[in-house]
Design an enzyme around this catalytic site. Structure first.
Site, PDB file in Angstrom:
ATOM      1  N   ASP A  31      10.001  47.639 -52.151  1.00 18.06           N
ATOM      2  CA  ASP A  31      11.358  47.281 -52.577  1.00 18.06           C
ATOM      3  C   ASP A  31      12.155  46.712 -51.399  1.00 18.06           C
ATOM      4  O   ASP A  31      12.367  47.396 -50.397  1.00 18.06           O
ATOM      5  CB  ASP A  31      12.062  48.526 -53.141  1.00 18.06           C
ATOM      6  CG  ASP A  31      13.313  48.191 -53.940  1.00 18.06           C
ATOM      7  OD1 ASP A  31      13.959  47.171 -53.632  1.00 18.06           O
ATOM      8  OD2 ASP A  31      13.641  48.958 -54.852  1.00 18.06           O
ATOM      9  N   HIS A  71      11.355  45.748 -56.236  1.00 18.63           N
ATOM     10  CA  HIS A  71      12.525  46.341 -56.896  1.00 18.63           C
ATOM     11  C   HIS A  71      12.365  46.364 -58.411  1.00 18.63           C
ATOM     12  O   HIS A  71      13.120  47.039 -59.096  1.00 18.63           O
ATOM     13  CB  HIS A  71      13.778  45.564 -56.503  1.00 18.63           C
ATOM     14  CG  HIS A  71      15.057  46.251 -56.831  1.00 18.63           C
ATOM     15  ND1 HIS A  71      15.360  47.530 -56.409  1.00 18.63           N
ATOM     16  CD2 HIS A  71      16.142  45.842 -57.561  1.00 18.63           C
ATOM     17  CE1 HIS A  71      16.548  47.883 -56.839  1.00 18.63           C
ATOM     18  NE2 HIS A  71      17.053  46.881 -57.548  1.00 18.63           N
ATOM     19  N   SER A  80      18.209  50.653 -60.674  1.00 18.06           N
ATOM     20  CA  SER A  80      19.041  50.125 -59.599  1.00 18.06           C
ATOM     21  C   SER A  80      20.477  50.645 -59.731  1.00 18.06           C
ATOM     22  O   SER A  80      20.708  51.844 -59.692  1.00 18.06           O
ATOM     23  CB  SER A  80      18.974  48.597 -59.593  1.00 18.06           C
ATOM     24  OG  SER A  80      19.509  48.073 -58.407  1.00 18.06           O
TER      25      SER A  80
END
Length: 271
Positions: free
Chosen positions: A213, A241, A98
């Site tokens: 996601d 995610h 991320s």
């Protein structure tokens, strides 16, 4: 083992160094607003395969110091460089999840590789982070009820079922961060654009991204694959995610295949 590395006067980052005798090194950069503990299900497995796994808590998160400033990609990349220099790391794999993926990209481009032999981008917040609308909502929640914000983040983070105890642990991981650093990274995620950086990545790059996601759309992974030379995209069909947990067995296998087999460190017999 765990220890601290000074990255600038008055600021130390916490480093978790697992299996220092491993023959290949993987440095893990966590996502917002978490810390190195998010990779527990990699640290349980990969060191036993002969890898040295290093987890770094960014400034403001986990066990690291929590200064009020310095929450922009260049400074965060410089922090990683200070750790790399202190540990004298060379020919290592850099894996970022991320926002950690955005930091990893900035590090590799800013330092012309910086000792990285391969790059792994995990559900990476790149080329862009949050939309202005999402950032505004998260910023308001963060500054008024951060615990409830973490509950909402947890609700959309994973695709597969997570238990309530796991969700509680995950929320508490996010709550270990400072409130000001949590908010500052939201602003950073709203404002940066790494599109121009991607073509300057010159190391083999693995892009892992969950197709479900809800935080960083899968379309951004496809965009990265088009723009990063020598890159490959592996879609995770049953992940959101959190592909590192949603499909942790597959994730660990893909990482091992990309990094290459490591030699098992010999057992040390007590004298």
């Amino acid at each position: 083992m765990g220890y601290y590395v000074t990255v600038e006067p008055g600021v130390q980052l916490y480093v978790e160094d697992i299996n220092p005798a491993g023959s290949k090194t993987i440095v893990f950069l966590h996502g917002w607003p978490l810390n190195h503990d998010q990779f527990e299900y990699q640290f349980n497995v990969l060191p036993g395969m002969g890898y040295r796994c290093i987890g770094i808590d960014w400034r403001g998160f986990g066990k690291s110091d929590r200064p009020y400033g310095g929450y922009h990609l260049e400074r965060l990349a410089d922090d990683i460089r200070a750790v790399v220099d202190a540990l004298q790391l060379k020919d290592f794999v850099l894996a970022g999840h991320s926002t950690g993926g955005a930091i990893a990209i900035k590090y590799v481009v800013r330092y012309n590789g910086g000792g990285v032999s391969k790059l792994v981008l995990i559900d990476a917040a790149a080329p862009r982070g949050f939309t202005k609308e999402t950032a505004a909502q998260l910023l308001k929640q963060s500054l008024n009820d951060r615990a409830n914000m973490m509950l909402g983040v947890t609700d959309i983070f994973f695709f597969r079922y997570i238990s309530k105890p796991f969700a509680d642990w995950f929320i508490q991981m996010g709550m270990q961060a400072a409130g000001w650093s949590t908010a500052a990274i939201i602003v950073m995620l709203r404002d940066f654009d790494l599109t121009a950086d991607l073509s300057h990545i010159q190391v083999p790059t693995l892009i892992v991204h969950g197709i479900h996601d809800q935080v960083i759309p899968f379309s951004q992974a496809e965009e990265m694959q088009r723009l990063i030379p020598h890159s490959q995209l592996v879609p995770f069909m049953y992940s959101g995610h959190g592909s590192f947990y949603d499909e942790r067995d597959k994730f660990n296998e893909v990482i091992q295949e990309f990094v290459g087999n490591a030699r098992q460190a010999p057992l040390r017999v007590p004298q």
